[in-house]
Design an enzyme around this catalytic site. Structure first.
Site, PDB file in Angstrom:
ATOM      1  N   ARG A 140      42.698  24.921  26.606  1.00 39.28           N
ATOM      2  CA  ARG A 140      43.100  25.921  27.625  1.00 39.28           C
ATOM      3  C   ARG A 140      42.023  26.079  28.704  1.00 39.28           C
ATOM      4  O   ARG A 140      41.724  27.191  29.143  1.00 39.28           O
ATOM      5  CB  ARG A 140      43.373  27.292  26.979  1.00 39.28           C
ATOM      6  CG  ARG A 140      44.364  27.291  25.860  1.00 39.28           C
ATOM      7  CD  ARG A 140      45.799  27.002  26.312  1.00 39.28           C
ATOM      8  NE  ARG A 140      46.703  27.078  25.180  1.00 39.28           N
ATOM      9  CZ  ARG A 140      47.041  26.022  24.431  1.00 39.28           C
ATOM     10  NH1 ARG A 140      46.603  24.818  24.721  1.00 39.28           N
ATOM     11  NH2 ARG A 140      47.846  26.174  23.402  1.00 39.28           N
ATOM     12  N   SER A 217      50.453  34.282  25.277  1.00 43.10           N
ATOM     13  CA  SER A 217      49.330  34.582  24.380  1.00 43.10           C
ATOM     14  C   SER A 217      48.273  35.338  25.184  1.00 43.10           C
ATOM     15  O   SER A 217      47.823  34.836  26.211  1.00 43.10           O
ATOM     16  CB  SER A 217      48.706  33.299  23.854  1.00 43.10           C
ATOM     17  OG  SER A 217      49.675  32.485  23.272  1.00 43.10           O
ATOM     18  N   GLU A 313      43.000  35.203  27.352  1.00 45.07           N
ATOM     19  CA  GLU A 313      43.523  33.937  27.870  1.00 45.07           C
ATOM     20  C   GLU A 313      44.024  34.048  29.315  1.00 45.07           C
ATOM     21  O   GLU A 313      43.687  33.209  30.144  1.00 45.07           O
ATOM     22  CB  GLU A 313      44.632  33.429  26.942  1.00 45.07           C
ATOM     23  CG  GLU A 313      44.877  31.951  27.082  1.00 45.07           C
ATOM     24  CD  GLU A 313      46.316  31.635  27.320  1.00 45.07           C
ATOM     25  OE1 GLU A 313      46.874  32.172  28.298  1.00 45.07           O
ATOM     26  OE2 GLU A 313      46.879  30.859  26.554  1.00 45.07           O
TER      27      GLU A 313
END
Ligand code: NAP
Length: 321
Positions: A140, A217, A313
């Site tokens: 990510r 998320s 995130e």
């Protein structure tokens, strides 16, 4: 503003420079946490186009404009007889935002398929084509999100996708994908069938951001040292833990949050979703500040129970004044 071509984007960057305006680039906003007003010029690039540019025999190169919806790209690629993107079905957001955090789901990351990324320098408006290595992809993460944050505006990407009759197997090792796949009728045991399974799984677990605002998320899955993981496994034998090639171990943030007692917990208008503890939901009217405060409480609870630090995130955009 929402420019639809490369020259229009370059002009916008020149104008911003002349007026000494800060530039913020956004896609659909599906992975953003905005706290306060954003100063300067906000650009939502809308370059469209999905095209097969090269036939390499067993695979094809596909070029896509940054303004396309990622899930429409997935559907289109399958219609072209290409596979590879099906595990990334139903991820919200634009194509331009996808490399930024190297989107991933069900065992596939964008970086597995990416050939290059083209981007405009925000300071000079010059085009640069980033090779896969230059993108510095990680879990990510990418050069655009970390080392050179705020310096580039992604305009297009190129992917290598396999033809559906090629020998490359589908990626079925996550969750119970292999089991569900084997239960499909034989003629549906293909990339399109897998897309249907992933869409059904996501719809059953994840709230639709159009219905219930959320940014997917909210925390990354923490990656810890092997000794830390072994320590946790001794105390919590059921803890999900996934060995990484680096020797470190990935833990499931959703599980940690659930064990810390936050699954389905709501404080005012903010809460962790009742079906997927990793998804922070705005039930209506919560401000960015309230979201941040609630997220901090969740982080603290996980830290107190497991001594594991959760990292946000979604990208945070904060007012500068
Ligand atoms: P899950 O099955 O409840 O599993 C929890 C976590 O364990 C996942 O996040 C996944 O990590 C990891 N995991 C599961 N099986 C694994 C395996 N075989 N090998 C290595 N790691 C494994 O997950 P979920 O919440 O339903 O999500 C399913 C997939 O969709 C995941 O890949 C997740 O990342 C992705 N997703 C992403 C977002 C987002 O906003 N970025 C939102 C929802 C779901 P990874 O996250 O590293 O894959």
């Amino acid at each position: 503003m929402a420019p639809e071509s490369l020259p229009a984007l370059q002009q916008a960057l020149f104008d911003a420079k002349q007026k000494a305006l800060a530039v913020t680039v956004i896609g659909e906003g599906s992975n953003l946490l905005i706290v306060g007003d954003i100063a300067g010029l906000v650009i939502n690039p809308r370059i469209s186009g999905m095209i097969v540019t090269h036939d390499e025999g067993e695979s094809c190169l596909v070029e896509v404009g940054c303004g396309e919806h990622f899930d429409e790209l997935v559907a289109w690629s399958l219609q072209q007889g290409l596979q590879g993107l099906e595990n990334l079905s139903l991820i919200p957001g634009t194509v331009g935002a996808a490399p930024y955090q190297n989107i991933g789901a069900y065992g596939v990351e964008l970086s597995d398929l990416l050939v290059w990324v083209e981007a405009l320098s925000i300071s000079t408006a010059e085009v640069h084509r980033f090779s896969l290595a230059e993108c510095q992809f990680d879990y990510r993460d990418s050069v655009f999100k970390s080392h050179q944050r705020g310096q580039w505006l992604i305009t297009s990407i190129c992917l290598r996708l396999n033809k559906q009759h090629s020998e490359t197997p589908l990626v079925l090792h996550y969750a119970d994908l292999a089991q569900r796949f084997s239960e499909l009728e034989e003629k549906r045991q293909n990339a399109a069938g897998l897309r249907d399974i992933i869409c059904a799984l996501r719809r059953s677990k994840l709230p639709d951001p159009q219905q219930l605002p959320n940014a997917g998320s909210f925390f990354k899955n923490p990656i810890v040292t092997a000794s830390k993981a072994a320590f946790l496994q001794r105390h919590y034998p059921n803890i999900p833990a996934y060995q990484q090639a680096t020797g470190r171990v990935k833990l499931a943030a959703g599980w940690l949050i659930e064990q810390a007692g936050f699954k389905g917990v709501r404080h005012g208008s903010v809460g962790m979703h009742q079906h997927q503890a990793l998804v922070l939901v705005n039930y209506g009217g919560a401000t960015g500040k309230q979201v941040m405060e609630f997220a901090e409480r969740v982080k603290q609870a996980v830290w107190q129970k497991f001594c594991v630090e959760l990292e946000r995130e979604p990208l945070l955009l904060q007012s500068t004044h």
